[in-house]
Design a protein around this motif. Structure first.
Motif, PDB file in Angstrom:
ATOM      1  N   GLU A 273       0.822  -1.210   0.000  1.00 44.94           N
ATOM      2  CA  GLU A 273       0.000   0.000   0.000  1.00 44.94           C
ATOM      3  C   GLU A 273       0.864   1.273   0.000  1.00 44.94           C
ATOM      4  O   GLU A 273       0.369   2.364  -0.280  1.00 44.94           O
ATOM      5  N   ASP A 274       2.149   1.143   0.314  1.00 47.64           N
ATOM      6  CA  ASP A 274       3.044   2.304   0.345  1.00 47.64           C
ATOM      7  C   ASP A 274       3.694   2.603  -1.006  1.00 47.64           C
ATOM      8  O   ASP A 274       4.418   3.593  -1.136  1.00 47.64           O
ATOM      9  N   ILE A 275       3.475   1.730  -1.980  1.00 53.73           N
ATOM     10  CA  ILE A 275       4.138   1.882  -3.285  1.00 53.73           C
ATOM     11  C   ILE A 275       3.314   2.820  -4.189  1.00 53.73           C
ATOM     12  O   ILE A 275       2.115   2.640  -4.338  1.00 53.73           O
ATOM     13  N   ASP A 276       3.986   3.803  -4.797  1.00 52.53           N
ATOM     14  CA  ASP A 276       3.290   4.771  -5.651  1.00 52.53           C
ATOM     15  C   ASP A 276       3.245   4.361  -7.122  1.00 52.53           C
ATOM     16  O   ASP A 276       2.361   4.793  -7.850  1.00 52.53           O
ATOM     17  N   LEU A 277       4.238   3.593  -7.565  1.00 48.89           N
ATOM     18  CA  LEU A 277       4.208   3.088  -8.937  1.00 48.89           C
ATOM     19  C   LEU A 277       5.095   1.860  -9.026  1.00 48.89           C
ATOM     20  O   LEU A 277       5.974   1.670  -8.175  1.00 48.89           O
ATOM     21  N   ARG A 355       5.680  11.247 -19.584  1.00 43.92           N
ATOM     22  CA  ARG A 355       5.080  10.093 -18.897  1.00 43.92           C
ATOM     23  C   ARG A 355       5.260  10.191 -17.378  1.00 43.92           C
ATOM     24  O   ARG A 355       5.111   9.190 -16.655  1.00 43.92           O
ATOM     25  N   GLN A 356       5.577  11.389 -16.874  1.00 38.25           N
ATOM     26  CA  GLN A 356       5.767  11.568 -15.434  1.00 38.25           C
ATOM     27  C   GLN A 356       4.485  11.236 -14.666  1.00 38.25           C
ATOM     28  O   GLN A 356       3.404  11.745 -14.990  1.00 38.25           O
ATOM     29  N   VAL A 357       4.617  10.374 -13.666  1.00 35.81           N
ATOM     30  CA  VAL A 357       3.491  10.071 -12.780  1.00 35.81           C
ATOM     31  C   VAL A 357       3.221  11.316 -11.927  1.00 35.81           C
ATOM     32  O   VAL A 357       4.158  11.871 -11.340  1.00 35.81           O
ATOM     33  N   PRO A 358       1.962  11.776 -11.864  1.00 39.13           N
ATOM     34  CA  PRO A 358       1.653  13.006 -11.139  1.00 39.13           C
ATOM     35  C   PRO A 358       1.756  12.842  -9.615  1.00 39.13           C
ATOM     36  O   PRO A 358       1.880  11.729  -9.102  1.00 39.13           O
ATOM     37  N   ASN A 359       1.720  13.947  -8.923  1.00 31.94           N
ATOM     38  CA  ASN A 359       1.657  14.008  -7.448  1.00 31.94           C
ATOM     39  C   ASN A 359       2.943  13.534  -6.760  1.00 31.94           C
ATOM     40  O   ASN A 359       2.889  12.933  -5.679  1.00 31.94           O
ATOM     41  N   ASP A 360       4.088  13.816  -7.387  1.00 32.88           N
ATOM     42  CA  ASP A 360       5.388  13.585  -6.741  1.00 32.88           C
ATOM     43  C   ASP A 360       5.529  12.215  -6.084  1.00 32.88           C
ATOM     44  O   ASP A 360       5.588  12.109  -4.856  1.00 32.88           O
ATOM     45  N   PRO A 361       5.571  11.151  -6.883  1.00 36.76           N
ATOM     46  CA  PRO A 361       5.710   9.816  -6.284  1.00 36.76           C
ATOM     47  C   PRO A 361       6.964   9.724  -5.420  1.00 36.76           C
ATOM     48  O   PRO A 361       7.996  10.316  -5.744  1.00 36.76           O
ATOM     49  N   LYS A 362       6.854   8.959  -4.326  1.00 35.90           N
ATOM     50  CA  LYS A 362       7.954   8.868  -3.357  1.00 35.90           C
ATOM     51  C   LYS A 362       8.582   7.491  -3.279  1.00 35.90           C
ATOM     52  O   LYS A 362       9.744   7.352  -2.940  1.00 35.90           O
ATOM     53  N   VAL A 363       7.784   6.438  -3.527  1.00 35.62           N
ATOM     54  CA  VAL A 363       8.288   5.066  -3.380  1.00 35.62           C
ATOM     55  C   VAL A 363       7.915   4.266  -4.634  1.00 35.62           C
ATOM     56  O   VAL A 363       6.762   4.300  -5.075  1.00 35.62           O
ATOM     57  N   ALA A 364       8.886   3.557  -5.191  1.00 32.38           N
ATOM     58  CA  ALA A 364       8.645   2.828  -6.449  1.00 32.38           C
ATOM     59  C   ALA A 364       9.239   1.428  -6.363  1.00 32.38           C
ATOM     60  O   ALA A 364      10.188   1.180  -5.613  1.00 32.38           O
ATOM     61  N   TYR A 365       8.685   0.529  -7.166  1.00 34.09           N
ATOM     62  CA  TYR A 365       8.922  -0.920  -7.043  1.00 34.09           C
ATOM     63  C   TYR A 365       9.292  -1.493  -8.403  1.00 34.09           C
ATOM     64  O   TYR A 365       8.699  -1.119  -9.414  1.00 34.09           O
TER      65      TYR A 365
END
Lengths: 382, 141
Positions: A273-277, A355-365
């Motif tokens: 649930e903590d992953i943004d993309l 292709r930037q993911v909006p809302n400043d992603p912080k954690v990615a997998y």
């Protein structure tokens, strides 16, 4: 989360087909670009882990980059070659042996489906002679069973391809940059039922290099360090269903993706649930669907709703394969896993352009899967 | 024309009722195919040869829609004459799921759970003019 190691420089050679440039040379170009990105000279790099599946021994690239005497270790671990190089570099820095190093992956494959060396894979010649040694068959059979069990539709497979090619069209490094529709994906040549030509990635070419540093020294190289919170590689356990298997056990085991995912979340001290993309192995459209659940991002079968509702699009709740994935980038085996990390670094830095993911992603997998049943996962944060 | 198996030791041939040749772990009873010496389930080091059942149910399937690369493939790779063939895993009760060619290649006629039986099918012709055969599973009529 652990913040001992940072990625301070990234470099890539364009994926696809580059006539006249060897796989090794593509690796060299990626290294030079990564050094330039971090503002370091090749002679500053203290150690390297690198590999390719079909383009030669990585350590010979020092003759082009400069004979500095650095520790250079070749990595050969199939589809997890890049992930294994990264795992090794990560732990080399954590151990305190070195402060600055590089993970390198590159490749160049012949056209068409991978030609399997049955003997090298520990299988008899009869297996390939009989027409069974094709990785594409495994993917067709795994998603066919999954669709039967969990109600995934053909339309959803088409939508995964449509998304991949649309995201690829926004990625100047991607191989396939022409969007296609869901219907075009469904109507293209059936290669291995239920998977069509545009639902499969192709073996290709490319190179990626990542420069890693001790996190407390990262500011020397970049004002946007991306921390590597977990890097895990796992092999299969008894009962899992894997590529190139003449038989599988009656009892079921969830497989190396589930194991590597759980270990990575435990290591990072966070949950799905903590992953943004996420960049998930999409050797074919069905793999992306199944890997969403195997990595813990949804329950089995929920993908049908999520994908139909657009949740995995760049602007959706949970963006998946924002650079077009393997489907749009092709699969140069040695480089493929590092491409995913490269994309996540861009996204977390806010440098992914159109292709930037909006809302400043912080954690990615990231997640790779491949023969003969291995998986690698990383978790990155800023 | 003589018939020769694609390999020795994978299925019984010649035989009116051909069977796949597998292994069973002496310690834990786990089945393996093809024959192997160590057990992946319990790490046991002693296995014995067993003949696998001839009938089972289709666990999953696909259709090989393009000619495989040759080598390793021994069958027809000419795009003009290549015929798609089915591939699946057949669950043999109490033993193991085995991967095999299927005699049926029509997606409309292949169903997960259907009854299948082992058969021997022609694969290619070797340099001496012998017909090379391999194993496959056919739907039970």
């Amino acid at each position: 989360m652990s913040t001992e190691v940072a990625i301070v420089g990234i470099g890539m050679h364009e994926f696809g087909r580059t006539e006249g440039v060897s796989g090794m040379e593509q690796g060299v170009i990626a290294v030079r670009r990564a050094c330039a990105d971090a503002g370091v000279k090749w002679e500053d790099v203290q150690f390297a882990f690198g590999g390719s599946a079909a383009a030669g021994a990585a350590d010979t690239m020092v003759s082009q980059l400069g004979l500095t005497g650095l520790q250079f270790i070749n990595v050969a671990n199939g589809c997890a070659t890049g992930g294994s190089a990264l795992f090794s570099a990560y732990n080399t820095i954590r151990s305190g042996v070195f402060d600055l190093g590089i993970a390198i992956g590159f490749d160049k494959h012949e056209r068409g489906a991978f030609r399997v060396d049955t003997r090298g894979a520990g299988l008899g010649n009869w297996y390939g002679a009989s027409g069974l040694a094709l990785t594409t068959q495994f993917f067709g059979m795994k998603i066919n069973r999954y669709m039967h069990e969990y109600g995934i539709s053909h339309s959803t497979l088409g939508k995964v391809s449509e998304k991949a090619f649309r995201n690829g069209s926004m990625n100047p490094m991607a191989w396939r940059r022409k969007p296609i529709s869901e219907q075009e994906a469904l109507d293209s040549l059936m290669l291995s039922y239920p998977l069509t030509q545009y639902m499969f990635c192709s073996p290709g070419e490319g190179g990626v290099a990542l420069i890693l540093a001790r996190a407390d020294k990262a500011h020397l190289y970049t004002d946007k360090p991306i921390f590597l919170n977990a890097a895990v590689v796992r092999s299969r356990r008894f009962g899992s269903f894997e590529v190139l298997a003449p038989s599988i056990a009656l009892e079921h085991n969830a497989g190396p993706t589930v194991d590597s995912s759980k270990a990575a979340f435990e290591m990072a001290g966070i949950g799905p649930e903590d992953i943004d993309l996420a960049q998930l192995q999409d050797t074919e459209a069905g793999a992306e669907v199944m890997h969403m659940a195997e990595n813990g991002f949804c329950e089995h079968g929920e993908q049908e709703f999520m994908i139909q509702a657009g949740e995995t699009e760049i602007g959706g709740k949970f963006p998946v394969n924002t650079d077009g994935g393997c489907l749009a980038n092709g699969e140069p085996i040695g480089a493929s896993g590092l491409r995913q990390v490269y994309e996540n670094v861009l996204q977390l830095r806010g440098q992914a352009g159109a292709r930037q993911v909006p809302n400043d992603p912080k954690v990615a997998y990231t997640h790779v899967y491949g023969a003969p049943g291995i998986s690698g996962v990383t978790i990155l944060s800023r | 024309m003589a018939q020769v198996p694609v390999t020795e030791g994978v299925f019984t041939w010649p035989s009116e009722t051909p069977q796949l040749i597998g292994s069973r772990c002496v310690a834990c009873g786990n089945h393996m195919f093809p024959v192997q010496a160590g057990c992946p389930k319990c790490t046991g080091e002693k296995t014995e040869q067993v003949l696998l059942g001839r009938r089972g149910t289709l666990w999953t399937w696909t259709v090989q829609g393009f000619p495989p690369k040759a080598p390793p493939y021994a069958g027809d790779v000419d795009p003009k004459t290549f015929k798609a063939f089915g591939v699946g895993y057949v669950e043999l009760p109490g033993q193991i799921k085995v991967e095999a060619r299927l005699t049926e290649a029509d997606p409309e006629k292949l169903k997960i759970g259907m009854e299948m039986e082992m058969v021997i099918v022609p694969l290619s012709t070797d340099a001496s003019g012998n017909e090379v055969v391999t194993f496959a599973f056919a739907p039970v009529a």
